[in-house]
Design a protein around this motif. Structure first.
Motif: not given
Length: 697
Positions: A214-222, A227-230, A486-487, A614-622
């Motif tokens: 399982y690998k990185f799929c998308r992060g929350s808060y942009g 960014n994740y790899d760094r 999300h992975f 963020a330009q899409d719903d990432d599951g975080e509180r909005m």
């Protein structure tokens, strides 16, 4: 223990199918099938050959059961529940939306694969089975092969027989043999209060689920993949000697230095970075060598015999302080939990559990309660078993009122909950302070390095990863990893030499789709198989059959044209014109574009545009602005997770547009102008990362 399907087979005088848990779904030995088609066909073969139908349904959904032998005494039931979307009360998929698959067409069927908790193996499935979080395994796969791993619970999650790795291995083999295409997981797993996506990310470069691909799929808060790899690289490459130097003015310096030296002495290779240290600590499997070296170190001559003769009572007091420092208030714990229940409801459930533990302690005086006993006692006051399971899972080293709730595996390898009266222990500790009026010159380190590896890992985790002194870079990197939940695992397409041609067909809904149909945001293509001698007409029929069987809006699809075939006619053979495995573009009629069951993201047209990027719903509180109706993260708007969303919310942009011009205050007017500048917005974390890196160069 009697499983319902076994009773059913006895009544029918039929021998049940039984497979080995550790070999099931292995093509060579553990499964009677080895399908090569798409998931929608493979799952049907699986249910026919490897499962027995149950004689009851759950809310109209059919159930199959596969029996897996774990050892000579236990049989594990693996259930498959088919949910027909047209008859479902929840046809859309929230998990697809949060994973970034909102644009996928709504599949006709969802298949839930689950193993209930041990205590429920001898019971029929209940109506709320799909809403429980206590299953040992719960996976959902749409009939197009895209799915989600929703729940994994091993020994620490309440299982008496199966550990997390065994369950995960089984799930991975099932996905492999059924030819799932992509499976996502939201990694919020914890162990000893530590987020495993952060701990394992620093130690191994990937999450716990990364062991299975399982690998990185998308992060929350942009947060982007870059960014994740760094962030992972920044955290894991931090050198231990530099860490000790940075903590030189902190009370934890001596303890960290002792721990680093202790594990360096144990390791046969050099431990240079924090990754080296965490990786070594997590891979220690035998404590015999460690204990032997610990005894040797304890018996070595000391520079100060007075320090070595400190009384046991003082050591216990230091341990007590450390013990309480590792406990978290339950109110703070639930503030960071993504729960469908309100905080007051969670706190009420926690208090009910505490009351049950107190009553048990007052009656018996000692000992704890098993998870099942606590659950049964709490159900006298709360009927929502899903709520109880959710709260019980989070109650370990938590403070509720003036009590501490702990859980541990007892001598019988059963999960047990205990309660301690925090006030009494603290008063006893306070009373003992009269013995020593003067503070010791060098306080005892706690915990003692090597006594409990996980305690040591937790100490380093809390101090180095979460509370590093005055480092904006490390703080930002840690937050980036924690915001990446999300992975996904993708099974690449494999063409088989079986005299069949395979194609991925994409449907163009309009004339404008041809340019964007193969982009990342386009709906996924569907696998179609035809014989080598198939004609263009045969391919069109195969595409129609596959898409009608898979998607709700394509029940009446009629394929009229395949773009990739140029001027070929229906009677022409396609062999040689298209290579097996190619993607083809299909046009047709009969697609119900007005249907509500069009995209998995639902019929609502949300607009997400947050300052974090963020330009899409990432599951975080909005929260949505009541004027422009654009959704933004509450955290990015300055609303804490513990705070309620205001009944009227106006975003900063609309607030500025509503304010009258303030000519009397040039300074304030200038600040407002700054907010409305047309300069390009820097989304995500690139800007902050670049600034922080510049500070350290």
């Amino acid at each position: 223990m009697s499983i319902p399907i076994l009773d059913s087979c006895r009544k029918r005088k039929r021998r049940p199918k039984l497979f080995g848990l550790h070999t099931f779904a292995e093509p060579d030995s553990g499964c009677p099938i080895n399908p090569t088609g798409p998931f929608r066909d493979n799952i049907r073969v699986f249910l026919k050959q490897c499962a027995e139908p149950e004689d009851y349904c759950v809310k109209g959904m059919r159930i199959w059961c596969t029996l897996l032998a774990h050892d000579k005494t236990s049989v594990v039931p693996l259930y498959t529940i088919r949910e027909d979307v047209n008859n479902s009360s929840n046809p859309f998929c929230d998990h697809c939306r949060c994973t970034g698959w909102s644009n996928h067409f709504v599949s006709k069927r969802k298949y839930h694969v689950l193993i209930p908790n041990d205590r429920d193996w001898n019971k029929p499935l209940e109506d709320d089975v799909l809403n429980l979080h206590s299953h040992l395994l719960h996976g959902l796969i749409h009939c197009n092969g895209f799915g989600h791993l929703l729940c994994i619970n091993g020994i620490e999650g309440g299982s008496k027989y199966l550990c997390g790795r065994e369950i995960m291995d089984l799930w991975d083999r099932i996905c492999e043999i059924l030819r799932a295409r992509k499976i996502s997981v939201e990694d919020v797993s914890k162990k000893h209060g530590m987020d495993l996506r952060l701990l394992h990310g620093v130690a191994y470069g990937h999450t716990w689920f990364g062991r299975w691909g399982y690998k990185f799929c998308r992060g929350s808060y942009g947060v982007s993949e870059q960014n994740y790899d760094r962030a992972i690289e920044i955290l894991s490459s931090h050198e231990l000697d530099k860490i000790i130097q940075d903590f030189s003015e902190r009370d934890q310096c001596r303890q960290i230095q002792c721990m680093v030296q202790h594990y360096r002495d144990l390791s046969e290779s050099q431990l240079i970075t924090i990754r080296d240290l965490f990786k070594f600590m997590l891979t220690i499997k035998s404590c015999s060598t460690m204990r032997k070296k610990l005894v040797t170190a304890t018996n070595a001559p000391s520079a100060s015999t007075q320090k070595n003769s400190i009384s046991i009572s003082l050591h216990k007091k230091a341990t007590l302080k450390e013990k309480y420092s590792r406990c978290k208030n339950f109110t703070n714990v639930i503030a960071h939990m993504d729960s469908r229940w309100p905080a007051k409801r969670l706190e009420f459930a926690a208090q009910v559990i505490v009351n049950a533990l107190k009553e048990h302690k007052s009656e018996f005086g000692h000992g704890g309660m098993t998870r099942q006993d606590v659950r049964d006692a709490a159900r006298m006051h709360i009927g929502d078993t899903g709520l109880l399971d959710y709260v019980l899972k989070s109650m370990n080293n938590v403070i509720v009122g003036c009590h501490i709730v702990r859980r541990a595996i007892n001598a019988s390898r059963i999960l047990e909950y205990t309660i301690e009266d925090m006030d009494n222990e603290l008063k006893a500790a306070e009373g003992g302070r009269e013995i020593h009026q003067k503070p010791l010159p060098d306080p005892l380190p706690a915990p003692v390095p090597g006594t409990d590896v996980y305690n040591d890992v937790g100490y380093l985790y809390n101090n180095i990863l979460l509370n590093y002194p005055e480092s904006e870079l490390l703080e930002l990197a840690t937050q980036a990893v924690l915001d990446s939940k999300h992975f996904v695992k993708e099974w690449p397409f494999k063409d088989v030499d079986d005299k069949l041609l395979r194609f991925f067909c994409h449907v163009m809904l309009s004339l404008f789709d041809a340019e964007n149909i193969l982009t990342e945001n386009s709906p996924c293509g569907e696998l179609v198989m035809v014989p080598l001698h198939a004609t263009v007409f045969d391919l069109k029929q195969a595409v129609e059959k596959a898409l009608r069987d898979t998607y709700c809006i394509m029940d009446k699809l009629v394929v009229t044209e395949i773009d990739n075939l140029g001027e070929m006619e229906d009677r022409d053979v396609i062999f040689g014109a298209l290579q097996s495995g190619a993607e083809i573009l299909v046009r047709g009629s009969g697609i119900d574009l007005d249907s509500n069951l069009r995209h998995e993201g639902g019929a609502d047209n949300w607009i997400v545009r947050c300052d974090c990027g963020a330009q899409d719903d990432d599951g975080e509180r909005m929260v949505a602005c009541d004027i422009c109706e654009v959704w933004q993260h509450t955290r990015c708007c300055g609303i804490e997770d513990t705070e309620a969303v205001p009944p009227l919310f106006v975003c900063p942009g609309c607030r500025i547009s509503l304010e009258p011009p303030m000519s009397d205050s040039p300074l304030e007017f200038q600040n407002c102008d700054d907010l409305l500048l047309d300069s390009p917005i820097v989304y995500g974390m690139d800007y902050e990362y670049d600034n922080c890196i510049g500070l350290l160069q």
